[in-house]
Design a protein around this motif. Structure first.
Motif, PDB file in Angstrom:
ATOM      1  N   GLY A  91       0.787  -1.230   0.000  1.00 22.16           N
ATOM      2  CA  GLY A  91       0.000   0.000   0.000  1.00 22.16           C
ATOM      3  C   GLY A  91       0.816   1.275   0.000  1.00 22.16           C
ATOM      4  N   ASP A  92       2.122   1.178   0.214  1.00 25.92           N
ATOM      5  CA  ASP A  92       2.965   2.371   0.273  1.00 25.92           C
ATOM      6  C   ASP A  92       3.479   2.757  -1.111  1.00 25.92           C
ATOM      7  OD1 ASP A  92       2.651   2.542   2.943  1.00 25.92           O
ATOM      8  OD2 ASP A  92       4.717   2.044   3.496  1.00 25.92           O
ATOM      9  N   VAL A  93       3.833   4.040  -1.234  1.00 30.78           N
ATOM     10  CA  VAL A  93       4.553   4.524  -2.405  1.00 30.78           C
ATOM     11  C   VAL A  93       5.936   4.964  -1.924  1.00 30.78           C
ATOM     12  CG1 VAL A  93       4.668   6.217  -4.261  1.00 30.78           C
ATOM     13  CG2 VAL A  93       2.456   5.288  -3.565  1.00 30.78           C
ATOM     14  N   VAL A  94       6.958   4.231  -2.330  1.00 23.85           N
ATOM     15  CA  VAL A  94       8.328   4.574  -1.967  1.00 23.85           C
ATOM     16  C   VAL A  94       8.800   5.664  -2.921  1.00 23.85           C
ATOM     17  CG1 VAL A  94      10.679   3.731  -1.652  1.00 23.85           C
ATOM     18  CG2 VAL A  94       8.732   2.217  -1.181  1.00 23.85           C
ATOM     19  N   ARG A  95       9.079   6.864  -2.386  1.00 18.28           N
ATOM     20  CA  ARG A  95       9.480   7.995  -3.232  1.00 18.28           C
ATOM     21  C   ARG A  95      10.986   8.185  -3.144  1.00 18.28           C
ATOM     22  NH1 ARG A  95       5.837  13.194  -2.493  1.00 18.28           N
ATOM     23  NH2 ARG A  95       7.133  13.722  -4.291  1.00 18.28           N
ATOM     24  N   LEU A  96      11.624   8.188  -4.284  1.00 23.72           N
ATOM     25  CA  LEU A  96      13.079   8.324  -4.347  1.00 23.72           C
ATOM     26  C   LEU A  96      13.441   9.448  -5.308  1.00 23.72           C
ATOM     27  CD1 LEU A  96      13.881   4.525  -4.650  1.00 23.72           C
ATOM     28  CD2 LEU A  96      14.187   5.914  -2.602  1.00 23.72           C
ATOM     29  N   THR A  97      14.392  10.267  -4.892  1.00 19.50           N
ATOM     30  CA  THR A  97      14.899  11.341  -5.749  1.00 19.50           C
ATOM     31  C   THR A  97      16.410  11.181  -5.845  1.00 19.50           C
ATOM     32  OG1 THR A  97      13.128  12.761  -4.918  1.00 19.50           O
ATOM     33  CG2 THR A  97      14.878  13.824  -6.190  1.00 19.50           C
ATOM     34  N   PRO A  98      16.874  10.286  -6.708  1.00 17.61           N
ATOM     35  CA  PRO A  98      18.313  10.031  -6.803  1.00 17.61           C
ATOM     36  C   PRO A  98      19.097  11.268  -7.229  1.00 17.61           C
ATOM     37  CG  PRO A  98      17.047   8.318  -7.921  1.00 17.61           C
ATOM     38  CD  PRO A  98      16.104   9.437  -7.619  1.00 17.61           C
ATOM     39  N   SER A  99      20.270  11.415  -6.673  1.00 22.03           N
ATOM     40  CA  SER A  99      21.183  12.487  -7.074  1.00 22.03           C
ATOM     41  C   SER A  99      22.039  11.968  -8.218  1.00 22.03           C
ATOM     42  CB  SER A  99      22.059  12.896  -5.886  1.00 22.03           C
ATOM     43  OG  SER A  99      22.959  13.906  -6.260  1.00 22.03           O
ATOM     44  N   LEU A 100      21.807  12.528  -9.410  1.00 24.22           N
ATOM     45  CA  LEU A 100      22.516  12.082 -10.609  1.00 24.22           C
ATOM     46  C   LEU A 100      23.108  13.286 -11.326  1.00 24.22           C
ATOM     47  CD1 LEU A 100      19.929   9.558 -12.087  1.00 24.22           C
ATOM     48  CD2 LEU A 100      22.114   8.982 -11.042  1.00 24.22           C
ATOM     49  N   PRO A 101      24.089  13.061 -12.221  1.00 21.35           N
ATOM     50  CA  PRO A 101      24.582  14.164 -13.042  1.00 21.35           C
ATOM     51  C   PRO A 101      23.433  14.826 -13.784  1.00 21.35           C
ATOM     52  CG  PRO A 101      25.961  12.225 -13.319  1.00 21.35           C
ATOM     53  CD  PRO A 101      24.772  11.789 -12.505  1.00 21.35           C
TER      54      PRO A 101
END
Length: 303
Positions: free
Chosen positions: A278-288
């Motif tokens: 039921g969860d939404v795992v939110r990720l904001t990777p640091s990329l070039p």
């Protein structure tokens, strides 16, 4: 900006400078409303001046870092504050908070660990062939730890095989709960996996199929990947899923391995994650940063 006055003309002219081109590519949204009318009529009033709200761009397109939208809004507020033709209305900045970028947690490739994992796998296979299941479990537990510590650099089919062999050994030792947990992890990593009748006994195949049915019937999770590097390739558990920004739906609950590879090269972002039902795992990777106007914006606003 759709304002026919000298101040707005000066602002538009600035957008043709080097930094201005970057900001213009990220033009904020404006809501202009006449005095006494519109959604914000009760918030601010300054004679008959139109009211302007500057909304940060990043919370609308969350592939951009939070500070980009904030700094763009600050720039536009500064430009418009001195205007005698408009009245600025400031909203609570908490309304526009976005998920912060996450530093790259990917482990550095260690060839010694990968070699050790392969050697221990061969040793465990020998123990299983000799029906020495306790020794096999000891070796395979170490192999799992080695592979998981190097997850951005492994062949996931090899990890799946290790889990299966470890499950066989656990069941042969009478450790059924541990064996089923390992089979569940196989299903999470490779939902379409089928066991070969010539390689596994019928009872083991039946247990695997029963476990797979239970795991797949459980409530699912989702994973949302936002990144400044538009077009980055998203890889989940060794399978290419699509291009970022991306929402991955129907993710089986439990442990997964995510990798985000920049389209223009450079170091990939990778992490082991837990997906709860039921969860939404939110990720904001640091990329070039991406190239083109978006790259200009990110570089400018990150200063």
């Amino acid at each position: 900006m759709f304002m026919a006055n000298r101040r707005s003309t000066a602002l538009l002219a600035r957008f043709h400078t080097a930094s201005g081109r970057a900001v213009s590519a990220l033009t904020a949204f404006f809501f202009t409303m006449s005095s006494g009318a519109g959604l914000l009529s009760g918030i601010a009033r300054a004679g008959d001046l139109p009211r302007v709200v500057v909304l940060p761009y990043a919370p609308i397109f969350e592939s951009l870092p939070a500070e980009t939208g904030v700094k763009t809004a600050e720039f536009l507020n500064t430009e418009l504050r001195g205007s005698e033709q408009v009245q600025l209305v400031t909203l609570d900045p908490k309304l526009f908070e976005a998920a912060p970028q996450q530093a790259n947690p990917a482990p550095v490739r260690d060839d010694a660990k990968l070699t050790e994992a392969r050697e221990r796998t061969a040793k465990a296979d020998d123990f299983i062939g000799k029906l020495k299941f306790r020794q096999a479990v000891e070796e395979l537990d170490k192999v799992v730890a080695l592979y998981e510590s190097q997850h951005p650099h492994i062949d996931f089919s090899a990890l799946v095989e290790v889990y299966l062999n470890l499950a066989v050994a656990r069941f042969r030792l009478g450790q059924d709960d541990e064996g089923e947990a390992l089979l569940a992890q196989v299903v999470r990593l490779d939902p379409e996996r089928r066991l070969e009748a010539e390689k596994y006994p019928p009872v083991f195949i039946r247990i695997f199929e029963s476990t797979a049915k239970k795991v797949k019937a459980a409530p699912r999770a989702a994973i949302r990947i936002d990144t400044t590097a538009q077009g980055a390739t998203v890889v989940l558990d060794g399978r290419e899923i699509g291009k970022a920004p991306l929402m991955i739906k129907d993710v089986i609950k439990g442990a997964h391995y995510l990798r985000v590879i920049p389209a223009e090269g450079g170091e990939a972002w990778a992490e082991r994650i837990e997906a709860a039902p039921g969860d939404v795992v939110r990720l904001t990777p640091s990329l070039p940063s991406a190239g083109g106007p978006l790259g200009e914006i990110v570089a400018l606003m990150s200063r």
